[in-house]
Scaffold this active site. Structure first.
Site, PDB file in Angstrom:
ATOM      1  CG  HIS A   7      49.729  26.932  41.578  1.00 43.39           C
ATOM      2  ND1 HIS A   7      50.293  28.006  42.213  1.00 43.39           N
ATOM      3  CD2 HIS A   7      49.064  26.230  42.519  1.00 43.39           C
ATOM      4  CE1 HIS A   7      49.995  27.939  43.511  1.00 43.39           C
ATOM      5  NE2 HIS A   7      49.257  26.862  43.718  1.00 43.39           N
ATOM      6  N   PRO A   8      47.973  29.566  40.082  1.00 42.84           N
ATOM      7  CG  PRO A   8      46.330  30.296  41.571  1.00 42.84           C
ATOM      8  CD  PRO A   8      47.060  29.065  41.120  1.00 42.84           C
ATOM      9  CB  CYS A   9      51.955  31.131  42.528  1.00 39.36           C
ATOM     10  SG  CYS A   9      52.795  29.978  41.443  1.00 39.36           S
ATOM     11  NE  ARG A  10      56.406  33.843  38.582  1.00 40.45           N
ATOM     12  CZ  ARG A  10      57.502  33.354  37.992  1.00 40.45           C
ATOM     13  NH1 ARG A  10      57.859  32.109  38.189  1.00 40.45           N
ATOM     14  NH2 ARG A  10      58.237  34.103  37.200  1.00 40.45           N
TER      15      ARG A  10
END
Lengths: 312, 402
Positions: free
Chosen positions: A259-262
């Site tokens: 998941h690219p959120c960080r």
């Protein structure tokens, strides 16, 4: 968690449909990429490491802000000889159960339903002389649990009477045969039980960073379920940052993705570290650095992340 | 004399997207029809020591416009999708195999396979799917035509790095990489003021829309390398298989006959004598050495991948060579996707005499027997089974979406 993820996905899709893609470079300030910078970084990666190629994907799913033949990056058939769980010194049932209780969600943990078997498998592999090739039972277990493999082979009654006989073919190399056949007479290093991965890098418009996808195949070339893919993700990431979503650009395929959120945050930090150490870093090298970071998440998938960055 | 050359069998690798697309196609297009469907499979040179030779099928195998596979070679397949288990069970598999084999044989005899080498890589795929439960029985066959006696290796295979000087490896690498990825068509971004291409420009980069177009748009997996020098240290050129005749025109009868002689320890000297001739077609009267180059998907040291079998039969039948030099080219994974001179190797094969004369002959020689059914996971010649329910069932997808 599932509901939250679904809602967030919808929200993200809506924003992507309405908001224009990032147009001004904010790489230095935030660690994010514009579409142009993504293409430049992709070109650099493909040049530095031709195992990666650009592809166009499904024309119906094209993003108009990318060239038609440069929609996403892919590298195929990357081997993964060992499970990440083995790398981390074996299976720890306590950690699994703690997480299962906490999250009230067992989709990923399902692959480890029989801790005893996993522990045995890991021990067995080590006992084989530490050659790093997992015991075949290791893999049979999750496959069966996920309803795959030969478990339902009796769908066609008496399928065995379909067996063909091609007669003698002395020109066939025996290791093309399946593992079971080989075991009896071939040296161990000819036995291939290696999983392979097709790895994709897409551009995530919402987070403005690259997004990494894993599509796995078992030893016999059959697709792995996302749950099985989790076995190749380092334990600390498996239950936190991996989600299963439809792969953009290709229809009908859900895949595990980091998941690219960080990502932006991590990339900013990595770049700052390089700069502090007095190295140079250009935005074209973004994906090369990104892949080095991803290697810590999927430590046993042997894609090439050896290219140097920062003027080494 | 030499050892029987052994070939690494192909392993099929079916992507979820292929079977998802197949289900759609069955419901919306094929319906009750059991007519054969043209599909494409993809393969490339081996990159990883741990990964065997594979033929991959994905969504673009059925719908070539769905994606591009710029780094792959395409192989033509015939898909037979049976409506019933009985149809799958009772199909005459040996007859189907003979049918595909006779196509390969006819293409070898007629020269069509030299013009379009993908004709040597035909495969067969039988499928019965329960579309409600997303379960599939499937069976691949990769027909390899058996010559009257086995192909042998005149010398043990030797890594390129050991057999050729560095300058030759450099030239071969450059020539082969140009062959595998021909110069791209100039990007359609003619307007420098707009950084993103317009949709019209995007549409200009058209993808092949049929399997036939796809096959002709991907580079051939077999080609020829020629050089005036035995060790390929000078002026290395690539040619399509169909250039064999012009490369050797006026060569007389000597070529191929002298090859068994050279010493086995000559460093860069040995083995390159497979075919030598003058080449008037290429503007130089010098003798050129010609080797067959092959994108070798096999990971086994010294064992080329399965597809080479039909290509060597072609060499025996059409070119009438008894000894042929073959470069089996593999790539390196570290430092990226370039020719790996340690794992790529040179073979000098001894070919049996195969009757294939058609000029003037009344009836073409009969098609040789073919082998190549894919074994299942237990190593038996039986269909494979795949349950994609957990991948494709809507409820299962919902469960996974965590």
């Amino acid at each position: 968690m599932s509901l939250k993820h679904t809602l967030h996905t919808l929200f993200k899709q809506t924003v992507e449909a309405v908001a224009p893609p990032l147009s001004k470079s904010q790489f230095e300030a935030k660690g994010v990429l514009t579409p142009e910078e993504f293409v430049a970084a992709g070109d650099y990666l493909v040049h530095a490491c031709p195992t990666w190629t650009w592809e166009g994907g499904d024309p119906k799913k094209r993003r108009t802000y990318f060239p038609a033949d440069k929609q996403f990056l892919v590298t195929r058939k990357v081997p993964c000889v060992r499970r990440a769980t083995e790398l981390e010194g074996g299976y720890n049932p306590n950690s699994e159960f703690a997480v299962a209780g906490e999250e009230g969600e067992d989709a990923w943990v399902a692959t480890h339903q029989d801790p005893a078997a996993s522990a045995r498998g890991a021990g067995g592999a080590a006992g084989d002389g530490g050659d790093g090739i997992p015991n075949i039972d290791d893999d049979a277990k999750p496959s069966a649990a996920a309803g795959q493999g030969g478990a339902k082979e009796d769908d066609i009654p008496d399928i065995t009477d379909l067996e063909l006989n091609e007669g003698e073919d002395e020109a066939a190399a025996p290791s093309g045969r399946a593992p079971g056949y080989l075991r009896a007479e071939e040296p161990a290093d000819n036995i291939m039980r290696t999983r392979t991965y097709d790895l994709y890098i897409t551009y995530d418009q919402y987070y403005q960073v690259p997004r990494f996808w894993l599509v796995g195949f078992d030893e016999s070339g059959k697709p792995l379920l996302p749950q099985q893919v989790m076995e190749d993700v380092s334990e600390e990431h498996a239950r936190k940052t991996i989600t299963v979503d439809p792969l953009p650009h290709l229809s009908g395929l859900s895949a595990a993705s980091i998941h690219p959120c960080r990502h932006a945050e991590v990339m900013k930090k990595l770049v700052d570290n390089l700069l502090e150490a007095g190295r140079e870093f250009r935005v074209q090298q973004y994906l090369v650095l990104f892949l080095k970071f991803i290697a810590s998440v999927v430590p046993t998938i042997q894609y090439d992340y050896t290219m140097s960055v920062g003027g080494e | 004399m030499g050892e029987v050359l052994r070939f690494a069998q192909l392993q099929s690798s079916v992507d979820v997207t292929f079977l998802a697309e197949l289900s759609e196609h069955k419901l919306n297009v094929l319906k009750l029809s059991e007519e054969p469907v043209d599909v494409c499979g993809f393969f490339g040179p081996n990159r990883y020591e741990a990964v065997p030779a594979r033929l991959q099928l994905d969504v673009s195998s059925l719908r070539p416009g769905a994606s591009s596979r710029p780094d792959c070679h395409a192989a033509p397949g015939v898909l037979l999708l049976y409506n019933t288990v009985e149809g799958f069970r009772n199909s005459d598999k040996p007859a189907l195999m003979r049918q595909v084999a006779s196509q390969v044989w006819a293409d070898i005899l007629s020269g069509a396979a030299e013009a379009q080498p993908w004709r040597l890589c035909r495969f067969l795929l039988l499928v019965h799917g329960d579309l409600k439960r997303y379960t599939f029985h499937y069976w691949f066959a990769f027909p390899a035509l058996k010559p009257p006696s086995p192909i042998t290796a005149a010398h043990p295979p030797r890594p390129l790095a050991a057999a050729l000087p560095p300058s030759a490896i450099e030239q071969i690498t450059a020539a082969c990489s140009a062959w595998r990825s021909p110069a791209p068509v100039p990007a359609p971004t003619s307007d420098p003021s707009s950084s993103a291409p317009s949709p019209a420009a995007a549409a200009a980069t058209s993808l092949p829309s049929t399997p036939a177009e796809l096959l002709d748009s991907t580079p051939a997996p077999f080609w020829l390398l020629s050089s005036p020098r035995e060790d390929f240290s000078e002026d290395v050129q690539t040619h399509p298989l169909s250039a064999w005749g012009s490369l050797l025109r006026g060569a007389g009868s000597s070529f191929g006959a002298e090859a068994a002689g050279p010493s086995g320890t000559g460093g860069g000297e040995e083995g390159a004598a497979g075919a030598a001739s003058s080449a008037p077609g290429f503007g130089t009267p010098r003798r050129r050495h010609v080797a067959l180059a092959f994108s070798d998907g096999s990971h086994l040291p010294g064992c080329p991948a399965w597809q080479l079998r039909n290509a060597l039969l072609l060499a025996a039948v059409r070119w009438r060579v008894r000894e042929q030099q073959v470069l089996c080219l593999r790539e390196s994974s570290r430092g990226g996707g370039r020719l790996d001179p340690q794992r790529s190797f040179i073979l000098t094969v001894t070919l049996p005499a195969v009757e294939g004369a058609v000029e003037g002959g009344a009836t073409p020689p009969p098609c040789p027997d073919a082998v190549g059914w894919e074994a299942n996971e237990q190593g038996r010649l039986l269909p494979r089974f795949m349950d994609l329910g957990p991948h494709l069932r809507p409820e299962a997808q919902a469960e996974q979406a965590v």
